[in-house]
Design a protein around this motif. Structure first.
Motif, PDB file in Angstrom:
ATOM      1  N   ALA A 226       0.838  -1.206   0.000  1.00  0.00           N
ATOM      2  CA  ALA A 226       0.000   0.000   0.000  1.00  0.00           C
ATOM      3  C   ALA A 226       0.873   1.257   0.000  1.00  0.00           C
ATOM      4  CB  ALA A 226      -0.935  -0.010   1.199  1.00  0.00           C
ATOM      5  N   ARG A 227       1.962   1.200   0.748  1.00  0.00           N
ATOM      6  CA  ARG A 227       2.850   2.356   0.839  1.00  0.00           C
ATOM      7  C   ARG A 227       3.493   2.652  -0.529  1.00  0.00           C
ATOM      8  NH1 ARG A 227       6.102   4.913   5.031  1.00  0.00           N
ATOM      9  NH2 ARG A 227       4.848   3.861   6.559  1.00  0.00           N
ATOM     10  N   GLU A 228       3.862   1.599  -1.240  1.00  0.00           N
ATOM     11  CA  GLU A 228       4.461   1.780  -2.570  1.00  0.00           C
ATOM     12  C   GLU A 228       3.418   2.287  -3.573  1.00  0.00           C
ATOM     13  OE1 GLU A 228       7.868  -1.689  -1.967  1.00  0.00           O
ATOM     14  OE2 GLU A 228       5.970  -2.207  -2.904  1.00  0.00           O
ATOM     15  N   VAL A 229       2.198   1.787  -3.427  1.00  0.00           N
ATOM     16  CA  VAL A 229       1.134   2.204  -4.342  1.00  0.00           C
ATOM     17  C   VAL A 229       0.847   3.710  -4.210  1.00  0.00           C
ATOM     18  CG1 VAL A 229      -1.344   1.940  -4.835  1.00  0.00           C
ATOM     19  CG2 VAL A 229       0.083  -0.085  -4.542  1.00  0.00           C
ATOM     20  N   GLN A 230       0.949   4.219  -2.993  1.00  0.00           N
ATOM     21  CA  GLN A 230       0.704   5.662  -2.771  1.00  0.00           C
ATOM     22  C   GLN A 230       1.539   6.558  -3.672  1.00  0.00           C
ATOM     23  OE1 GLN A 230       1.532   6.735   1.300  1.00  0.00           O
ATOM     24  NE2 GLN A 230       0.240   5.071   2.030  1.00  0.00           N
TER      25      GLN A 230
ATOM     26  N   GLU B 286     -12.343   7.907 -11.258  1.00  0.00           N
ATOM     27  CA  GLU B 286     -13.016   7.418 -10.054  1.00  0.00           C
ATOM     28  C   GLU B 286     -12.903   5.881  -9.967  1.00  0.00           C
ATOM     29  OE1 GLU B 286     -14.531   8.390  -7.402  1.00  0.00           O
ATOM     30  OE2 GLU B 286     -15.555   6.491  -6.978  1.00  0.00           O
ATOM     31  N   THR B 287     -13.055   5.225 -11.123  1.00  0.00           N
ATOM     32  CA  THR B 287     -12.924   3.756 -11.167  1.00  0.00           C
ATOM     33  C   THR B 287     -11.519   3.339 -10.725  1.00  0.00           C
ATOM     34  OG1 THR B 287     -14.506   3.624 -12.966  1.00  0.00           O
ATOM     35  CG2 THR B 287     -13.024   1.745 -12.721  1.00  0.00           C
ATOM     36  N   ILE B 288     -10.513   4.054 -11.232  1.00  0.00           N
ATOM     37  CA  ILE B 288      -9.123   3.731 -10.883  1.00  0.00           C
ATOM     38  C   ILE B 288      -8.918   3.875  -9.372  1.00  0.00           C
ATOM     39  CG2 ILE B 288      -6.727   4.551 -11.125  1.00  0.00           C
ATOM     40  CD1 ILE B 288      -7.534   5.274 -14.088  1.00  0.00           C
ATOM     41  N   ARG B 289      -9.384   4.993  -8.825  1.00  0.00           N
ATOM     42  CA  ARG B 289      -9.213   5.206  -7.380  1.00  0.00           C
ATOM     43  C   ARG B 289      -9.998   4.176  -6.563  1.00  0.00           C
ATOM     44  NH1 ARG B 289      -6.242   9.617  -6.794  1.00  0.00           N
ATOM     45  NH2 ARG B 289      -6.646  11.322  -8.235  1.00  0.00           N
ATOM     46  N   HIS B 290     -11.175   3.816  -7.070  1.00  0.00           N
ATOM     47  CA  HIS B 290     -12.003   2.833  -6.356  1.00  0.00           C
ATOM     48  C   HIS B 290     -11.261   1.488  -6.281  1.00  0.00           C
ATOM     49  CE1 HIS B 290     -15.491   0.601  -5.045  1.00  0.00           C
ATOM     50  NE2 HIS B 290     -15.245  -0.270  -6.012  1.00  0.00           N
ATOM     51  N   ASN B 291     -10.658   1.087  -7.419  1.00  0.00           N
ATOM     52  CA  ASN B 291      -9.910  -0.186  -7.432  1.00  0.00           C
ATOM     53  C   ASN B 291      -8.766  -0.150  -6.427  1.00  0.00           C
ATOM     54  OD1 ASN B 291     -11.392  -1.508  -9.460  1.00  0.00           O
ATOM     55  ND2 ASN B 291     -10.333  -0.336 -11.043  1.00  0.00           N
ATOM     56  N   ILE B 292      -8.105   0.991  -6.344  1.00  0.00           N
ATOM     57  CA  ILE B 292      -6.983   1.117  -5.408  1.00  0.00           C
ATOM     58  C   ILE B 292      -7.494   1.086  -3.964  1.00  0.00           C
ATOM     59  CG2 ILE B 292      -5.154   2.685  -4.610  1.00  0.00           C
ATOM     60  CD1 ILE B 292      -4.769   3.415  -7.566  1.00  0.00           C
ATOM     61  N   LYS B 293      -8.616   1.754  -3.749  1.00  0.00           N
ATOM     62  CA  LYS B 293      -9.181   1.788  -2.398  1.00  0.00           C
ATOM     63  C   LYS B 293      -9.542   0.377  -1.912  1.00  0.00           C
ATOM     64  CE  LYS B 293     -13.269   3.494  -0.375  1.00  0.00           C
ATOM     65  NZ  LYS B 293     -14.465   4.203  -0.794  1.00  0.00           N
ATOM     66  N   GLU B 294     -10.158  -0.398  -2.801  1.00  0.00           N
ATOM     67  CA  GLU B 294     -10.567  -1.755  -2.424  1.00  0.00           C
ATOM     68  C   GLU B 294      -9.373  -2.600  -1.964  1.00  0.00           C
ATOM     69  OE1 GLU B 294     -14.082  -3.393  -3.274  1.00  0.00           O
ATOM     70  OE2 GLU B 294     -14.109  -1.377  -2.413  1.00  0.00           O
ATOM     71  N   LEU B 295      -8.234  -2.437  -2.653  1.00  0.00           N
ATOM     72  CA  LEU B 295      -7.093  -3.325  -2.386  1.00  0.00           C
ATOM     73  C   LEU B 295      -6.056  -2.723  -1.449  1.00  0.00           C
ATOM     74  CD1 LEU B 295      -6.599  -4.683  -5.991  1.00  0.00           C
ATOM     75  CD2 LEU B 295      -7.306  -6.001  -4.004  1.00  0.00           C
ATOM     76  N   TYR B 296      -5.926  -1.404  -1.459  1.00  0.00           N
ATOM     77  CA  TYR B 296      -4.809  -0.797  -0.718  1.00  0.00           C
ATOM     78  C   TYR B 296      -5.262   0.249   0.304  1.00  0.00           C
ATOM     79  CZ  TYR B 296      -2.300  -3.158  -4.385  1.00  0.00           C
ATOM     80  OH  TYR B 296      -1.837  -4.120  -5.235  1.00  0.00           O
ATOM     81  N   GLY B 297      -6.571   0.484   0.361  1.00  0.00           N
ATOM     82  CA  GLY B 297      -7.096   1.381   1.388  1.00  0.00           C
ATOM     83  C   GLY B 297      -7.272   2.822   0.921  1.00  0.00           C
ATOM     84  N   VAL B 298      -7.959   3.569   1.769  1.00  0.00           N
ATOM     85  CA  VAL B 298      -8.353   4.945   1.443  1.00  0.00           C
ATOM     86  C   VAL B 298      -7.144   5.842   1.231  1.00  0.00           C
ATOM     87  CG1 VAL B 298      -9.609   6.968   2.304  1.00  0.00           C
ATOM     88  CG2 VAL B 298     -10.439   4.687   2.794  1.00  0.00           C
ATOM     89  N   LYS B 299      -6.125   5.684   2.093  1.00  0.00           N
ATOM     90  CA  LYS B 299      -4.972   6.587   2.018  1.00  0.00           C
ATOM     91  C   LYS B 299      -4.299   6.474   0.646  1.00  0.00           C
ATOM     92  CE  LYS B 299      -0.991   8.167   4.535  1.00  0.00           C
ATOM     93  NZ  LYS B 299       0.208   7.685   5.205  1.00  0.00           N
TER      94      LYS B 299
ATOM     95  N   SER C 151      -5.571   5.392  -2.117  1.00  0.00           N
ATOM     96  CA  SER C 151      -6.453   5.855  -3.203  1.00  0.00           C
ATOM     97  C   SER C 151      -6.496   7.379  -3.268  1.00  0.00           C
ATOM     98  CB  SER C 151      -7.861   5.282  -3.051  1.00  0.00           C
ATOM     99  OG  SER C 151      -8.565   5.985  -2.067  1.00  0.00           O
ATOM    100  N   LYS C 152      -6.316   8.030  -2.123  1.00  0.00           N
ATOM    101  CA  LYS C 152      -6.338   9.502  -2.118  1.00  0.00           C
ATOM    102  C   LYS C 152      -5.001  10.087  -2.513  1.00  0.00           C
ATOM    103  CE  LYS C 152     -10.195  10.767   0.642  1.00  0.00           C
ATOM    104  NZ  LYS C 152     -10.710  10.914   1.995  1.00  0.00           N
ATOM    105  N   GLN C 153      -3.934   9.334  -2.264  1.00  0.00           N
ATOM    106  CA  GLN C 153      -2.619   9.900  -2.521  1.00  0.00           C
ATOM    107  C   GLN C 153      -2.111   9.688  -3.938  1.00  0.00           C
ATOM    108  OE1 GLN C 153      -0.879  10.066   1.525  1.00  0.00           O
ATOM    109  NE2 GLN C 153       0.991   9.807   0.296  1.00  0.00           N
ATOM    110  N   VAL C 154      -2.547   8.615  -4.570  1.00  0.00           N
ATOM    111  CA  VAL C 154      -2.120   8.318  -5.946  1.00  0.00           C
ATOM    112  C   VAL C 154      -2.495   9.490  -6.852  1.00  0.00           C
ATOM    113  CG1 VAL C 154      -2.902   6.974  -7.939  1.00  0.00           C
ATOM    114  CG2 VAL C 154      -2.157   5.818  -5.891  1.00  0.00           C
ATOM    115  N   ARG C 155      -1.535   9.894  -7.684  1.00  0.00           N
ATOM    116  CA  ARG C 155      -1.897  10.930  -8.657  1.00  0.00           C
ATOM    117  C   ARG C 155      -2.406  10.263  -9.927  1.00  0.00           C
ATOM    118  NH1 ARG C 155       3.020  15.043  -8.978  1.00  0.00           N
ATOM    119  NH2 ARG C 155       4.225  13.182  -8.467  1.00  0.00           N
ATOM    120  N   VAL C 156      -3.511  10.773 -10.447  1.00  0.00           N
ATOM    121  CA  VAL C 156      -4.074  10.220 -11.677  1.00  0.00           C
ATOM    122  C   VAL C 156      -4.099  11.320 -12.740  1.00  0.00           C
ATOM    123  CG1 VAL C 156      -6.004   9.000 -12.750  1.00  0.00           C
ATOM    124  CG2 VAL C 156      -5.510   8.620 -10.323  1.00  0.00           C
ATOM    125  N   LEU C 157      -3.418  11.051 -13.843  1.00  0.00           N
ATOM    126  CA  LEU C 157      -3.356  12.014 -14.948  1.00  0.00           C
ATOM    127  C   LEU C 157      -4.322  11.595 -16.041  1.00  0.00           C
ATOM    128  CD1 LEU C 157       0.553  12.107 -15.456  1.00  0.00           C
ATOM    129  CD2 LEU C 157      -0.786  13.192 -13.641  1.00  0.00           C
TER     130      LEU C 157
END
Ligand code: PGA
Length: 267
Positions: free
Chosen positions: A160-164, A198-211, A213-219
């Motif tokens: 999760a930390r790496e995904v952030q 939103e779909t991308i962040r949702h997938n991240i949230k499901e597997l790696y948690g809210v933090k 999903s909020k920290q990942v930058r999406v371009l």
């Protein structure tokens, strides 16, 4: 752009297989003159592999970060013609992984992309993962499934930390320009981009948690240009742009960076 988080806007230039060493150097010289240092906007340049080394000596690292467009997932060995992530360690901040050119023209599959993500992280380089559906997948209503599969397999070996730290670019394949038609190409509507992000962040949230999903930058990437940049950067959840064709023109690209700066100031 999301007003609820502190994610830094990124404007990344994908020069693809364009510009030799002297042409790249000239473009960088012009960009240096034209682009001011913005602490709140990160500008990333991805020249060809051959150009990375000379350009890394030329750039002002406070103004520009470098990205490689690709790298090989094994650190060293008998892999004729390849360049490893470990060789790029001191030169680049980012490596693009999973760009549709790599998936479609060089047959990179989900497993290869997963291995490249792990290799990047192992070598201390931030992966900039590109995902997006083809026209056929879009027409078949499969965008959500495609994004789910591409995002979850690519991130499978990361914590999760790496995904952030990862940057993800939503690049619908059908919206990518040929390099010159970026002014007139078909692009998604803002609500379609917002939904994909939103779909991308949702997938991240499901597997790696809210933090995470909020920290990942999406371009967003796909025919972005100086006229569309401001509106694209205003789409909910979009943290920046991956720019191909328009990044080869310094007027266009510096205007895109200016748009990012305006958006940032208005926050
Ligand atoms: P484009 O390319 O801006 O020319 O559509 C973007 C990309 O392929 O990353």
């Amino acid at each position: 752009m999301s007003t609820t988080t502190q994610r830094k806007i990124m404007i990344a230039a994908n020069w693809k297989m364009h510009l030799n060493v002297s042409q790249s150097s000239l473009l960088i010289h012009r960009l240096h003159e034209r682009i001011k240092t913005h602490r709140s906007v990160e500008v990333v340049l991805a020249p060809s592999m051959l150009v990375l080394q000379p350009v890394s000596m030329q750039i002002d690292r406070r103004k520009f970060h470098l990205a490689a467009q690709n790298a090989y997932q094994v650190d060293e060995g008998a892999y004729t013609g390849e360049v490893s992530f470990s060789m790029l360690q001191d030169m680049v901040h980012y490596v693009f992984i999973g760009h549709s050119d790599r998936r479609n023209k060089f047959n990179e599959n989900l497993d290869t992309i997963c291995a490249k993500m792990a290799a990047a992280v192992r070598n201390g380089i931030t992966p900039l993962l590109c995902v997006g559906e083809t026209k056929t997948e879009r027409l078949a209503g499969e965008t959500t499934r495609v994004l789910h599969d591409q995002v979850t397999t690519a991130l499978a070996n990361l914590t999760a930390r790496e995904v952030q730290e990862v940057v993800i670019a939503y690049e619908p394949v059908w919206a990518l320009s040929s390099g010159t038609d970026f002014m007139h190409h078909e692009t998604p509507k803002p609500d379609e981009i917002a939904k994909a992000v939103e779909t991308i962040r949702h997938n991240i949230k499901e597997l790696y948690g809210v933090k995470a999903s909020k920290q990942v930058r999406v371009l967003y990437g796909g025919s972005a240009n100086a006229s569309s940049a401001y509106d694209l950067l205003g789409v909910e959840g979009v943290d920046g742009l991956l720019v191909g064709g328009a990044s080869l023109n310094y007027h266009e690209f510096s205007a895109i960076v200016d748009a990012a700066f305006r958006v940032q100031q208005e926050e």
